[in-house]
Write an enzyme that holds these catalytic residues in place. Structure first.
Site, mmCIF file in Angstrom:
data_model
loop_
_atom_site.group_PDB
_atom_site.id
_atom_site.type_symbol
_atom_site.label_atom_id
_atom_site.label_comp_id
_atom_site.label_asym_id
_atom_site.label_seq_id
_atom_site.Cartn_x
_atom_site.Cartn_y
_atom_site.Cartn_z
ATOM 1 N N SER A 100 0.814 -1.215 0.000
ATOM 2 C CA SER A 100 0.000 0.000 0.000
ATOM 3 C C SER A 100 0.851 1.271 0.000
ATOM 4 O O SER A 100 1.974 1.272 0.489
ATOM 5 C CB SER A 100 -0.895 -0.010 1.241
ATOM 6 O OG SER A 100 -1.415 1.268 1.469
ATOM 7 N N CYS A 101 0.292 2.353 -0.586
ATOM 8 C CA CYS A 101 0.970 3.652 -0.568
ATOM 9 C C CYS A 101 0.663 4.408 0.725
ATOM 10 O O CYS A 101 1.201 5.464 0.976
ATOM 11 C CB CYS A 101 0.531 4.515 -1.737
ATOM 12 S SG CYS A 101 1.276 4.012 -3.264
ATOM 13 N N ILE A 102 -0.291 3.911 1.491
ATOM 14 C CA ILE A 102 -0.611 4.561 2.753
ATOM 15 C C ILE A 102 -0.517 3.520 3.858
ATOM 16 O O ILE A 102 -0.376 3.757 4.965
ATOM 17 C CB ILE A 102 -2.016 5.220 2.770
ATOM 18 C CG1 ILE A 102 -2.986 4.361 1.964
ATOM 19 C CG2 ILE A 102 -1.963 6.631 2.241
ATOM 20 C CD1 ILE A 102 -4.404 4.823 2.028
#
Lengths: 102, 158
Positions: A100-102
């Site tokens: 995930s990017c977050i």
């Protein structure tokens, strides 16, 4: 590729993440942590247990998930695993790096 | 993948639209998650993102935004921005993206510094208590440049 960790030959990817969780044990975790200059305390192990549990349930890991986990808060998470907490903690826990990017 | 040469990211958020705020937040959080230092300087309309009463009411711009694929005339209709924002927030929630207030808490706890721009604060007649507790201070752009205190620092204007 193969890597000797805690006197065992372990399969890892080019970033050092374990490819097969069954090859992981606490000694392997300890040695991987030592490579990151981290000495594992009970608090670290609680987090590692949480991460592995999430992984086994196939639930995605994110920093928001950590905040909601009830196991640890974001501040402490960063202080326990300096240098990118999810990246470092998952490596020690023997599970894949979160995508995930977050 | 090799070791990054980026050691510190300084962001200037000058816009008060939700997509710009999230761009800054995602990049700053992403930096911290990679072990890179991050700081955000909120200026002009970007200050809305750190004002207690306004931060949960940021909107996506439906007028003058060709990527919305809504005719400009329709984008200007009452309620259009609120509707588009609601839809966008729903999609964000699906991806487990935190709401603005929660995102700011995560950023602050991760060690990302949050600064208000003194000039803009004065211009909008704002006070310290208008801002979230996590705000690290109100500083000048000169002060912010001095935060670029190490090799591998990058500055990004949003």
């Amino acid at each position: 590729m193969k890597k000797m960790i805690a006197q065992r030959e372990i399969d890892v990817n080019e970033e050092g993440y374990l490819l097969d969780f069954s090859q992981w044990n606490r000694e392997v975790g300890q040695e991987l942590a030592a490579e990151k200059n981290i000495t594992l305390t009970d608090r670290h192990w609680e987090v590692i247990d949480y991460l592995q549990d999430k992984h086994h349930k196939e639930e995605a890991l994110s920093i928001r998930g950590i905040k909601k986990s009830g196991v640890i808060n974001v501040k402490e998470f960063y202080s326990l695993f300096p240098g990118g907490p999810l990246k470092v903690s998952t490596l020690i826990a023997g599970i894949p790096k979160p995508k995930s990017c977050i | 993948m090799g070791e990054t040469k980026v050691k510190k990211m300084l962001f200037i958020l000058s816009k008060g639209t939700i997509e710009n705020a999230y761009a800054a937040f995602v990049m700053a959080n992403g930096a911290r998650m990679e072990g890179i230092d991050a700081e955000i300087f909120f200026t002009f309309f970007g200050l809305e993102a750190v004002q207690k009463k306004k931060l949960e009411h940021l909107h996506v711009a439906t007028v003058g935004n060709p990527a919305m694929h809504i005719p400009t005339m329709l984008g200007g209709l009452p309620g259009m921005e609120a509707f588009a924002t609601k839809m966008m927030k729903k999609e964000m929630e699906k991806l487990d993206m935190p709401p603005v207030g929660e995102f700011l808490e995560i950023l602050s706890d991760s060690g990302c510094k949050l600064w208000g721009c003194k000039l803009a604060v004065d211009m909008f007649h704002l006070e310290r208590e208008d801002f979230i507790d996590e705000l690290d201070g109100i500083i000048t752009i000169g002060d912010f440049y001095s935060r670029a205190d190490q090799e591998g620092t990058h500055l990004l204007f949003i």
